[in-house]
Design a protein around this motif. Structure first.
Motif, short mmCIF file in Angstrom:
data_model
loop_
_atom_site.label_atom_id
_atom_site.label_comp_id
_atom_site.label_asym_id
_atom_site.label_seq_id
_atom_site.Cartn_x
_atom_site.Cartn_y
_atom_site.Cartn_z
N VAL A 1 0.85 -1.18 0.00
CA VAL A 1 0.00 0.00 0.00
C VAL A 1 0.89 1.23 0.00
O VAL A 1 1.68 1.43 0.92
CB VAL A 1 -0.94 0.01 1.23
CG1 VAL A 1 -1.78 1.27 1.24
CG2 VAL A 1 -1.82 -1.22 1.22
N LEU A 2 0.78 2.01 -1.05
CA LEU A 2 1.51 3.26 -1.16
C LEU A 2 0.48 4.38 -1.28
O LEU A 2 -0.36 4.35 -2.17
CB LEU A 2 2.40 3.28 -2.41
CG LEU A 2 3.63 2.39 -2.40
CD1 LEU A 2 4.27 2.39 -3.79
CD2 LEU A 2 4.62 2.88 -1.37
N ASP A 3 0.56 5.33 -0.40
CA ASP A 3 -0.33 6.48 -0.43
C ASP A 3 0.27 7.52 -1.37
O ASP A 3 1.15 8.29 -0.97
CB ASP A 3 -0.52 7.03 0.98
CG ASP A 3 -1.50 8.19 1.04
OD1 ASP A 3 -1.81 8.78 -0.02
OD2 ASP A 3 -1.95 8.52 2.15
N ALA A 4 -0.18 7.52 -2.61
CA ALA A 4 0.38 8.41 -3.62
C ALA A 4 0.19 9.88 -3.26
O ALA A 4 1.06 10.70 -3.56
CB ALA A 4 -0.23 8.10 -4.99
N GLU A 5 -0.91 10.21 -2.62
CA GLU A 5 -1.15 11.61 -2.23
C GLU A 5 -0.16 12.05 -1.15
O GLU A 5 0.36 13.16 -1.19
CB GLU A 5 -2.59 11.80 -1.78
CG GLU A 5 -3.59 11.81 -2.92
CD GLU A 5 -3.38 12.98 -3.88
OE1 GLU A 5 -3.11 14.12 -3.44
OE2 GLU A 5 -3.46 12.74 -5.10
N ALA A 6 0.11 11.18 -0.17
CA ALA A 6 1.10 11.51 0.87
C ALA A 6 2.49 11.63 0.25
O ALA A 6 3.26 12.53 0.61
CB ALA A 6 1.09 10.46 1.97
N LEU A 7 2.80 10.74 -0.68
CA LEU A 7 4.10 10.82 -1.35
C LEU A 7 4.20 12.08 -2.20
O LEU A 7 5.26 12.68 -2.30
CB LEU A 7 4.36 9.57 -2.18
CG LEU A 7 4.56 8.29 -1.38
CD1 LEU A 7 4.73 7.10 -2.31
CD2 LEU A 7 5.75 8.41 -0.44
N TYR A 8 3.09 12.48 -2.81
CA TYR A 8 3.10 13.73 -3.57
C TYR A 8 3.43 14.92 -2.66
O TYR A 8 4.22 15.80 -3.02
CB TYR A 8 1.76 13.99 -4.30
CG TYR A 8 1.75 15.37 -4.89
CD1 TYR A 8 2.44 15.63 -6.07
CD2 TYR A 8 1.15 16.44 -4.22
CE1 TYR A 8 2.50 16.92 -6.58
CE2 TYR A 8 1.21 17.72 -4.73
CZ TYR A 8 1.88 17.95 -5.91
OH TYR A 8 1.97 19.23 -6.40
N ARG A 9 2.84 14.96 -1.48
CA ARG A 9 3.14 16.05 -0.54
C ARG A 9 4.62 16.07 -0.17
O ARG A 9 5.23 17.13 -0.05
CB ARG A 9 2.24 15.97 0.69
CG ARG A 9 0.77 16.29 0.40
CD ARG A 9 -0.09 16.36 1.65
NE ARG A 9 -0.24 15.09 2.35
CZ ARG A 9 -1.12 14.15 2.03
NH1 ARG A 9 -1.96 14.33 1.02
NH2 ARG A 9 -1.18 13.03 2.72
#
Length: 177
Positions: A17-25
């Motif tokens: 599970v990778l939170d793309a939105e958190a990684l974008y931030r």
């Protein structure tokens, strides 16, 4: 170079599970630290271009989004053919420019090599740095990201791809190759 935590995927792990939105931030924070007054952003088609579009908005950059295509410089062009992806559009003079190239997933380094060749078709940059959402290792060429929001390990049998929903939010898809 930033050293974010590594999330290994072992054979017993069935999903990551990778939170793309958190990684974008995190990418936004990292790109801010790479930016100077004359720095230009260029996103690699397609995931990197999506990141560049959003970063332009979040950073309040006025110039149009620049996009780099790797299609004409790929070393596997004979197998892949011409993709129906966006073509290179640079809205700045490459000569002497400080450029941050954006990509979604750094893997073998072959796409990075291709877009650097593409950049040199337009001029000679002063510097080129790479910022990625995810560095998944597996390098075949000696390219490294100056900033990676995350570092993970995936088996070579899996493909990690950034996807964008209709509302512009990012998520990842992991597929078998």
């Amino acid at each position: 170079m930033n050293s974010p935590p590594t999330a290994p995927l072992t054979p017993s792990t069935t999903s990551l599970v990778l939170d793309a939105e958190a990684l974008y931030r995190e990418l936004l924070r990292g790109v801010r630290s790479l930016m100077g007054p004359q720095t230009q952003l260029a996103g690699i088609t397609s995931g990197g271009a999506w990141l560049a579009e959003r970063l332009h908005q979040d950073l309040g950059l006025a110039q149009p989004v620049s996009v780099l295509s790797s299609a004409l410089h790929r070393d596997d062009f004979a197998q892949r053919g011409m993709a129906m992806s966006a073509q290179t559009q640079l809205h700045f003079d490459v000569n002497g420019a400080d450029i941050v190239v954006l990509d979604d997933v750094l893997y073998t380094g072959r796409t990075v090599r291709a877009v650097i060749n593409e950049l040199y078709d337009y001029g000679r940059p002063g510097s080129v740095r790479l910022a990625v959402l995810v560095d998944r290792g597996g390098r075949q060429l000696p390219y490294a990201a100056d900033f990676a929001a995350a570092r993970i390990s995936l088996p070579s049998s899996q493909v990690l791809a950034l996807a964008r929903a209709d509302d512009g939010r990012f998520h990842f898809a992991i597929k078998e190759a």
